[in-house]
Design an enzyme around this catalytic site. Structure first.
Site, PDB file in Angstrom:
ATOM      1  N   SER A 194       0.832  -1.195   0.000  1.00  0.00           N
ATOM      2  CA  SER A 194       0.000   0.000   0.000  1.00  0.00           C
ATOM      3  C   SER A 194       0.874   1.255   0.000  1.00  0.00           C
ATOM      4  CB  SER A 194      -0.964  -0.042   1.190  1.00  0.00           C
ATOM      5  OG  SER A 194      -1.968   0.935   1.064  1.00  0.00           O
ATOM      6  N   ASP A 347      -9.518  -4.620  -5.299  1.00  0.00           N
ATOM      7  CA  ASP A 347      -8.743  -3.527  -4.708  1.00  0.00           C
ATOM      8  C   ASP A 347      -8.894  -2.292  -5.581  1.00  0.00           C
ATOM      9  OD1 ASP A 347      -6.905  -1.855  -3.479  1.00  0.00           O
ATOM     10  OD2 ASP A 347      -5.145  -2.947  -4.204  1.00  0.00           O
ATOM     11  N   HIS A 377      -7.725  -5.157  -0.751  1.00  0.00           N
ATOM     12  CA  HIS A 377      -6.763  -4.269  -0.101  1.00  0.00           C
ATOM     13  C   HIS A 377      -6.786  -4.511   1.417  1.00  0.00           C
ATOM     14  CE1 HIS A 377      -4.059  -0.860  -0.774  1.00  0.00           C
ATOM     15  NE2 HIS A 377      -4.362  -0.518   0.463  1.00  0.00           N
TER      16      HIS A 377
END
Length: 407
Positions: A194, A347, A377
Protein backbone atom coordinates in the site's frame (compact mmCIF):
# COMPACT_ATOMS: atom_id res chain seq x y z
CA UNK A 1 -22.62 -7.72 44.28
CA UNK A 2 -26.12 -7.14 42.95
CA UNK A 3 -25.41 -3.43 42.58
CA UNK A 4 -22.26 -4.24 40.57
CA UNK A 5 -24.26 -6.40 38.13
CA UNK A 6 -26.90 -3.68 37.88
CA UNK A 7 -24.25 -1.04 37.07
CA UNK A 8 -22.62 -3.37 34.53
CA UNK A 9 -25.99 -3.96 32.89
CA UNK A 10 -26.73 -0.23 32.72
CA UNK A 11 -23.26 0.45 31.30
CA UNK A 12 -23.78 -2.28 28.69
CA UNK A 13 -27.14 -0.84 27.69
CA UNK A 14 -25.66 2.66 27.40
CA UNK A 15 -22.78 1.42 25.25
CA UNK A 16 -25.18 -0.52 23.00
CA UNK A 17 -27.41 2.57 22.71
CA UNK A 18 -24.46 4.81 21.76
CA UNK A 19 -23.28 2.30 19.15
CA UNK A 20 -26.78 2.04 17.66
CA UNK A 21 -27.02 5.85 17.48
CA UNK A 22 -23.61 6.02 15.75
CA UNK A 23 -24.65 3.38 13.22
CA UNK A 24 -28.02 5.05 12.58
CA UNK A 25 -26.50 8.53 12.10
CA UNK A 26 -23.62 7.31 9.92
CA UNK A 27 -25.39 4.80 7.68
CA UNK A 28 -23.55 5.93 4.55
CA UNK A 29 -20.22 5.11 6.17
CA UNK A 30 -21.28 1.47 6.43
CA UNK A 31 -22.13 1.23 2.73
CA UNK A 32 -19.99 -1.56 1.30
CA UNK A 33 -20.08 -3.93 -1.65
CA UNK A 34 -18.73 -7.41 -0.89
CA UNK A 35 -18.39 -9.44 -4.12
CA UNK A 36 -19.35 -13.13 -3.79
CA UNK A 37 -15.99 -14.18 -5.26
CA UNK A 38 -13.89 -12.26 -2.73
CA UNK A 39 -11.98 -14.19 -0.06
CA UNK A 40 -14.41 -15.34 2.70
CA UNK A 41 -17.07 -12.64 2.05
CA UNK A 42 -18.99 -13.03 5.34
CA UNK A 43 -15.83 -12.65 7.43
CA UNK A 44 -14.71 -9.68 5.34
CA UNK A 45 -18.08 -7.95 5.80
CA UNK A 46 -17.88 -8.46 9.57
CA UNK A 47 -14.34 -7.07 9.77
CA UNK A 48 -15.24 -4.11 7.61
CA UNK A 49 -18.24 -3.24 9.80
CA UNK A 50 -16.13 -3.45 12.96
CA UNK A 51 -13.44 -1.23 11.41
CA UNK A 52 -16.02 1.28 10.18
CA UNK A 53 -17.63 1.42 13.62
CA UNK A 54 -14.23 2.16 15.18
CA UNK A 55 -13.60 4.83 12.55
CA UNK A 56 -16.99 6.49 13.19
CA UNK A 57 -16.42 6.32 16.95
CA UNK A 58 -12.96 7.86 16.53
CA UNK A 59 -14.33 10.75 14.45
CA UNK A 60 -16.99 11.51 17.06
CA UNK A 61 -14.50 11.36 19.91
CA UNK A 62 -12.32 13.84 18.02
CA UNK A 63 -15.30 16.18 17.59
CA UNK A 64 -15.82 16.00 21.35
CA UNK A 65 -12.18 16.92 21.89
CA UNK A 66 -11.36 13.67 23.73
CA UNK A 67 -8.56 12.57 21.39
CA UNK A 68 -7.58 12.62 17.73
CA UNK A 69 -9.21 10.25 15.26
CA UNK A 70 -5.96 8.56 14.23
CA UNK A 71 -5.08 7.52 17.81
CA UNK A 72 -7.89 4.94 18.13
CA UNK A 73 -7.41 3.65 14.57
CA UNK A 74 -3.70 3.10 15.25
CA UNK A 75 -4.57 0.91 18.22
CA UNK A 76 -6.69 -1.29 15.95
CA UNK A 77 -3.98 -1.41 13.28
CA UNK A 78 -1.34 -2.57 15.76
CA UNK A 79 -3.17 -5.83 16.46
CA UNK A 80 -2.05 -8.33 19.09
CA UNK A 81 1.62 -8.75 20.08
CA UNK A 82 3.35 -11.79 18.60
CA UNK A 83 4.81 -14.61 20.70
CA UNK A 84 8.55 -15.25 21.04
CA UNK A 85 10.33 -16.69 18.02
CA UNK A 86 13.12 -19.14 18.81
CA UNK A 87 14.42 -19.14 15.24
CA UNK A 88 15.27 -15.45 15.05
CA UNK A 89 17.41 -12.85 16.78
CA UNK A 90 15.26 -9.70 16.97
CA UNK A 91 16.86 -6.33 17.72
CA UNK A 92 15.47 -2.80 17.96
CA UNK A 93 17.95 -0.25 16.61
CA UNK A 94 18.09 3.21 15.10
CA UNK A 95 19.45 4.05 11.67
CA UNK A 96 20.31 7.76 11.99
CA UNK A 97 17.42 8.30 14.44
CA UNK A 98 14.98 6.23 12.35
CA UNK A 99 13.69 3.30 14.48
CA UNK A 100 14.08 -0.11 12.88
CA UNK A 101 13.66 -3.71 13.98
CA UNK A 102 16.05 -6.30 12.57
CA UNK A 103 15.18 -9.98 12.24
CA UNK A 104 18.25 -12.23 11.91
CA UNK A 105 17.99 -16.04 11.47
CA UNK A 106 19.73 -17.84 14.35
CA UNK A 107 21.05 -20.65 12.14
CA UNK A 108 24.61 -19.77 11.00
CA UNK A 109 25.08 -19.15 7.29
CA UNK A 110 28.10 -20.25 5.25
CA UNK A 111 27.89 -17.04 3.23
CA UNK A 112 26.42 -13.58 3.57
CA UNK A 113 22.62 -13.53 3.49
CA UNK A 114 20.32 -11.40 1.41
CA UNK A 115 18.72 -8.39 3.09
CA UNK A 116 15.09 -7.24 2.92
CA UNK A 117 14.00 -3.73 3.87
CA UNK A 118 10.28 -3.58 4.67
CA UNK A 119 8.10 -0.44 4.68
CA UNK A 120 4.67 -1.00 6.22
CA UNK A 121 1.44 0.38 4.81
CA UNK A 122 -1.15 2.56 6.53
CA UNK A 123 -1.51 5.75 4.44
CA UNK A 124 1.49 7.30 6.19
CA UNK A 125 -0.73 7.78 9.25
CA UNK A 126 -1.22 4.26 10.63
CA UNK A 127 0.73 1.05 10.98
CA UNK A 128 3.92 0.29 12.86
CA UNK A 129 6.76 -2.18 13.26
CA UNK A 130 4.60 -4.17 15.68
CA UNK A 131 1.70 -4.22 13.22
CA UNK A 132 3.85 -6.09 10.66
CA UNK A 133 5.75 -8.24 13.15
CA UNK A 134 4.29 -11.56 11.99
CA UNK A 135 4.88 -10.75 8.33
CA UNK A 136 8.52 -9.72 8.78
CA UNK A 137 9.27 -12.74 10.97
CA UNK A 138 7.79 -15.07 8.37
CA UNK A 139 9.78 -13.49 5.54
CA UNK A 140 13.01 -13.75 7.56
CA UNK A 141 12.42 -17.42 8.45
CA UNK A 142 11.12 -18.69 5.12
CA UNK A 143 13.56 -16.82 2.87
CA UNK A 144 16.55 -17.11 5.26
CA UNK A 145 17.04 -13.35 5.00
CA UNK A 146 17.94 -10.52 7.33
CA UNK A 147 14.82 -8.35 7.43
CA UNK A 148 14.80 -4.69 8.46
CA UNK A 149 11.36 -3.30 9.34
CA UNK A 150 11.35 0.51 9.23
CA UNK A 151 9.31 2.48 11.77
CA UNK A 152 9.10 5.73 9.86
CA UNK A 153 7.47 8.73 11.50
CA UNK A 154 3.72 9.12 11.00
CA UNK A 155 1.57 12.10 10.18
CA UNK A 156 -0.11 14.24 11.35
CA UNK A 157 2.54 14.51 14.08
CA UNK A 158 5.24 14.62 11.39
CA UNK A 159 4.29 16.31 8.15
CA UNK A 160 4.82 14.93 4.67
CA UNK A 161 7.43 14.11 3.33
CA UNK A 162 8.98 13.03 6.66
CA UNK A 163 7.79 9.47 6.00
CA UNK A 164 9.58 9.17 2.64
CA UNK A 165 12.71 10.82 4.02
CA UNK A 166 12.84 8.33 6.92
CA UNK A 167 12.54 5.43 4.47
CA UNK A 168 15.34 6.88 2.35
CA UNK A 169 17.55 7.42 5.39
CA UNK A 170 17.06 3.88 6.68
CA UNK A 171 17.66 2.36 3.25
CA UNK A 172 20.88 4.27 2.58
CA UNK A 173 22.18 3.41 6.05
CA UNK A 174 21.50 -0.30 5.58
CA UNK A 175 23.03 -0.34 2.09
CA UNK A 176 26.19 1.18 3.54
CA UNK A 177 26.39 -1.03 6.65
CA UNK A 178 24.85 -4.29 5.37
CA UNK A 179 28.00 -6.36 5.87
CA UNK A 180 28.04 -5.65 9.60
CA UNK A 181 24.70 -7.53 9.79
CA UNK A 182 25.97 -10.46 7.75
CA UNK A 183 24.25 -9.23 4.58
CA UNK A 184 25.63 -9.13 1.05
CA UNK A 185 25.17 -5.46 -0.01
CA UNK A 186 24.56 -6.63 -3.58
CA UNK A 187 21.53 -8.71 -2.51
CA UNK A 188 19.26 -6.16 -0.85
CA UNK A 189 15.55 -6.08 -1.72
CA UNK A 190 13.11 -3.31 -0.78
CA UNK A 191 9.50 -4.27 -0.08
CA UNK A 192 6.28 -2.57 0.98
CA UNK A 193 2.49 -2.75 0.83
CA UNK A 194 0.00 0.00 0.00
CA UNK A 195 1.64 3.29 1.10
CA UNK A 196 4.70 1.19 1.91
CA UNK A 197 4.68 0.27 -1.78
CA UNK A 198 4.69 4.00 -2.58
CA UNK A 199 7.75 4.48 -0.34
CA UNK A 200 9.44 1.45 -1.91
CA UNK A 201 8.90 2.82 -5.41
CA UNK A 202 10.01 6.32 -4.46
CA UNK A 203 13.15 5.10 -2.66
CA UNK A 204 14.18 3.01 -5.67
CA UNK A 205 13.57 5.93 -8.03
CA UNK A 206 15.44 8.45 -5.93
CA UNK A 207 18.48 6.20 -5.54
CA UNK A 208 19.00 5.32 -9.22
CA UNK A 209 21.59 8.07 -9.63
CA UNK A 210 23.51 7.35 -6.43
CA UNK A 211 26.92 5.96 -7.29
CA UNK A 212 28.33 6.04 -3.78
CA UNK A 213 26.19 3.18 -2.40
CA UNK A 214 25.38 -0.38 -3.54
CA UNK A 215 22.43 -0.75 -5.92
CA UNK A 216 19.14 -2.21 -4.73
CA UNK A 217 18.80 -5.56 -6.49
CA UNK A 218 14.98 -5.86 -6.50
CA UNK A 219 11.75 -4.29 -5.24
CA UNK A 220 8.44 -5.85 -4.16
CA UNK A 221 5.29 -3.76 -4.49
CA UNK A 222 2.19 -5.19 -2.79
CA UNK A 223 -1.01 -3.45 -3.97
CA UNK A 224 0.87 -0.11 -4.11
CA UNK A 225 -0.55 3.41 -4.33
CA UNK A 226 1.29 4.94 -7.30
CA UNK A 227 -0.63 7.92 -8.67
CA UNK A 228 -3.08 10.66 -7.67
CA UNK A 229 -3.79 11.97 -11.16
CA UNK A 230 -6.79 9.82 -12.08
CA UNK A 231 -9.29 8.29 -9.65
CA UNK A 232 -11.60 7.07 -12.41
CA UNK A 233 -9.73 4.03 -13.69
CA UNK A 234 -11.67 0.74 -14.08
CA UNK A 235 -10.61 -0.54 -10.64
CA UNK A 236 -11.75 2.74 -9.05
CA UNK A 237 -15.20 2.20 -10.54
CA UNK A 238 -15.45 -1.53 -9.91
CA UNK A 239 -14.22 -1.32 -6.31
CA UNK A 240 -15.58 2.11 -5.43
CA UNK A 241 -17.38 0.76 -2.35
CA UNK A 242 -15.16 -2.18 -1.50
CA UNK A 243 -14.15 -3.11 2.06
CA UNK A 244 -11.56 -1.12 4.01
CA UNK A 245 -10.30 1.11 1.17
CA UNK A 246 -13.12 2.56 -0.90
CA UNK A 247 -12.47 5.11 -3.65
CA UNK A 248 -13.72 7.95 -1.44
CA UNK A 249 -11.75 6.77 1.59
CA UNK A 250 -8.55 6.58 -0.47
CA UNK A 251 -8.74 10.26 -1.44
CA UNK A 252 -9.79 11.25 2.08
CA UNK A 253 -6.68 9.60 3.55
CA UNK A 254 -4.38 11.11 0.90
CA UNK A 255 -5.63 14.61 1.66
CA UNK A 256 -5.24 14.01 5.40
CA UNK A 257 -1.74 12.64 4.80
CA UNK A 258 -0.82 15.90 3.07
CA UNK A 259 -2.58 17.97 5.78
CA UNK A 260 -4.99 19.36 3.20
CA UNK A 261 -8.63 20.38 3.52
CA UNK A 262 -10.72 17.24 3.01
CA UNK A 263 -13.55 19.35 1.59
CA UNK A 264 -11.61 19.17 -1.71
CA UNK A 265 -12.23 15.43 -1.86
CA UNK A 266 -15.06 15.54 -4.42
CA UNK A 267 -13.07 17.81 -6.73
CA UNK A 268 -10.05 15.49 -6.59
CA UNK A 269 -12.24 12.42 -7.17
CA UNK A 270 -13.66 14.11 -10.27
CA UNK A 271 -10.18 15.03 -11.54
CA UNK A 272 -10.69 18.78 -11.25
CA UNK A 273 -7.25 19.18 -9.63
CA UNK A 274 -5.46 18.29 -12.89
CA UNK A 275 -5.02 20.80 -15.74
CA UNK A 276 -5.82 19.54 -19.24
CA UNK A 277 -2.19 19.93 -20.34
CA UNK A 278 -1.08 17.54 -17.59
CA UNK A 279 -3.81 15.02 -18.43
CA UNK A 280 -2.61 15.04 -22.05
CA UNK A 281 1.05 14.73 -21.06
CA UNK A 282 0.51 11.70 -18.84
CA UNK A 283 -2.23 9.99 -20.84
CA UNK A 284 0.49 7.85 -22.44
CA UNK A 285 1.08 6.29 -19.00
CA UNK A 286 -2.22 6.70 -17.12
CA UNK A 287 -5.10 5.75 -19.34
CA UNK A 288 -7.93 3.20 -19.12
CA UNK A 289 -6.99 2.10 -22.65
CA UNK A 290 -3.77 0.63 -21.22
CA UNK A 291 -5.66 -1.68 -18.87
CA UNK A 292 -6.20 -5.23 -20.23
CA UNK A 293 -9.78 -5.81 -21.42
CA UNK A 294 -10.36 -8.58 -18.87
CA UNK A 295 -10.15 -5.93 -16.12
CA UNK A 296 -12.50 -3.45 -17.81
CA UNK A 297 -15.80 -5.31 -17.69
CA UNK A 298 -18.55 -2.79 -16.98
CA UNK A 299 -16.24 0.22 -17.18
CA UNK A 300 -17.83 3.52 -18.21
CA UNK A 301 -15.67 6.54 -19.16
CA UNK A 302 -16.34 9.41 -16.70
CA UNK A 303 -18.06 12.58 -17.80
CA UNK A 304 -15.81 15.58 -18.58
CA UNK A 305 -15.05 17.77 -15.58
CA UNK A 306 -14.04 21.40 -15.15
CA UNK A 307 -10.51 22.28 -14.06
CA UNK A 308 -10.40 24.15 -10.73
CA UNK A 309 -7.15 26.19 -10.49
CA UNK A 310 -7.55 26.81 -6.75
CA UNK A 311 -7.81 23.09 -6.00
CA UNK A 312 -4.80 22.44 -8.24
CA UNK A 313 -2.72 25.02 -6.34
CA UNK A 314 -3.71 23.49 -2.99
CA UNK A 315 -2.97 19.91 -4.05
CA UNK A 316 0.13 20.24 -6.25
CA UNK A 317 2.00 17.66 -4.13
CA UNK A 318 -0.44 15.01 -5.41
CA UNK A 319 1.16 15.26 -8.84
CA UNK A 320 4.81 15.11 -7.77
CA UNK A 321 6.71 11.85 -8.29
CA UNK A 322 7.33 11.44 -4.57
CA UNK A 323 3.60 10.82 -4.10
CA UNK A 324 2.81 9.70 -7.66
CA UNK A 325 5.87 7.70 -8.74
CA UNK A 326 3.98 6.40 -11.78
CA UNK A 327 4.66 9.85 -13.27
CA UNK A 328 8.45 9.43 -13.21
CA UNK A 329 10.24 9.95 -16.51
CA UNK A 330 11.47 7.03 -18.62
CA UNK A 331 15.08 8.04 -17.89
CA UNK A 332 14.43 7.04 -14.25
CA UNK A 333 12.13 4.06 -14.81
CA UNK A 334 14.53 2.31 -17.19
CA UNK A 335 17.19 2.17 -14.45
CA UNK A 336 15.00 0.55 -11.79
CA UNK A 337 15.78 -2.89 -10.34
CA UNK A 338 13.91 -6.15 -11.01
CA UNK A 339 10.37 -5.76 -9.73
CA UNK A 340 7.67 -7.96 -8.24
CA UNK A 341 4.16 -6.47 -8.35
CA UNK A 342 1.29 -8.09 -6.45
CA UNK A 343 -2.23 -6.91 -7.28
CA UNK A 344 -5.62 -7.93 -5.91
CA UNK A 345 -8.81 -8.17 -7.97
CA UNK A 346 -11.03 -6.51 -5.34
CA UNK A 347 -8.74 -3.53 -4.71
CA UNK A 348 -9.40 0.07 -5.69
CA UNK A 349 -5.64 0.42 -6.41
CA UNK A 350 -5.43 -2.65 -8.67
CA UNK A 351 -4.98 -0.73 -11.92
CA UNK A 352 -2.09 1.34 -10.58
CA UNK A 353 -0.08 -1.84 -10.22
CA UNK A 354 -1.10 -2.91 -13.75
CA UNK A 355 -0.08 0.45 -15.24
CA UNK A 356 3.28 0.45 -13.47
CA UNK A 357 3.88 -3.11 -14.66
CA UNK A 358 3.36 -1.90 -18.22
CA UNK A 359 5.67 1.08 -17.74
CA UNK A 360 8.46 -1.07 -16.33
CA UNK A 361 8.14 -3.64 -19.10
CA UNK A 362 8.15 -0.89 -21.74
CA UNK A 363 11.46 0.23 -20.24
CA UNK A 364 12.94 -3.29 -20.27
CA UNK A 365 12.79 -3.77 -16.50
CA UNK A 366 12.24 -7.40 -15.51
CA UNK A 367 8.79 -7.74 -13.88
CA UNK A 368 7.24 -10.64 -11.98
CA UNK A 369 3.49 -10.16 -11.56
CA UNK A 370 1.17 -12.04 -9.23
CA UNK A 371 -2.56 -11.35 -9.30
CA UNK A 372 -4.67 -12.60 -6.39
CA UNK A 373 -8.13 -13.14 -7.86
CA UNK A 374 -9.94 -13.30 -4.50
CA UNK A 375 -7.69 -10.73 -2.80
CA UNK A 376 -8.61 -7.31 -1.40
CA UNK A 377 -6.76 -4.27 -0.10
CA UNK A 378 -5.41 -4.76 3.43
CA UNK A 379 -5.44 -8.57 3.08
CA UNK A 380 -1.74 -8.72 4.03
CA UNK A 381 -2.44 -7.14 7.41
CA UNK A 382 -4.43 -10.18 8.53
CA UNK A 383 -1.55 -12.58 7.99
CA UNK A 384 -0.53 -14.77 10.93
CA UNK A 385 -3.77 -14.69 12.92
CA UNK A 386 -4.83 -18.29 12.32
CA UNK A 387 -8.57 -18.73 11.78
CA UNK A 388 -8.97 -14.94 11.86
CA UNK A 389 -6.76 -14.58 8.79
CA UNK A 390 -7.62 -15.07 5.10
CA UNK A 391 -6.19 -17.52 2.54
CA UNK A 392 -5.32 -14.54 0.33
CA UNK A 393 -3.15 -13.16 3.15
CA UNK A 394 -0.97 -16.26 3.00
CA UNK A 395 -0.90 -16.20 -0.80
CA UNK A 396 0.45 -12.65 -0.82
CA UNK A 397 3.17 -13.42 1.72
CA UNK A 398 4.19 -16.63 -0.01
CA UNK A 399 4.38 -14.92 -3.40
CA UNK A 400 6.65 -12.34 -1.76
CA UNK A 401 8.87 -14.99 -0.16
CA UNK A 402 9.15 -17.00 -3.39
CA UNK A 403 10.24 -13.91 -5.30
CA UNK A 404 12.77 -12.92 -2.62
CA UNK A 405 14.29 -16.41 -2.61
CA UNK A 406 15.21 -15.91 -6.27
CA UNK A 407 17.78 -13.31 -5.25
Amino acid sequence: MESFYALALIAGILVAFVLLVLIATNRNSFKVEIPPDVDQPSKLRLYHCVYTLVEVLAKNLERLGIFKEHVLIRLIFDGLPACRDSKLFIKDLRFHEVPVRIYLPRVPSASKRRGVIFFHGGCGMFGSIRCYERICRYIARKSDSVVVSVGYRLCPEYKYPAQTLDCLTATVHFLKTAESYGVDPGRIIVCGDSAGGTFTTTVCQELVNRGDIPKICAQVLIYPFLQALNFNLPSHQKNAFTAFLSRERAVHFILKYLSKDCSMKEAVLAGSHVPESMNLKYSKWINPELIPEVFKVGYKPPLPTSFLPQVHEETKELLKTRLSPLLAEDAVVCRLPDTCIITCQHDVLRDEGLLYKQRLEDNNVKVTWYHVEEGFHCALGFFGYGIFSFPSSSKIVNHTVNFIKGY
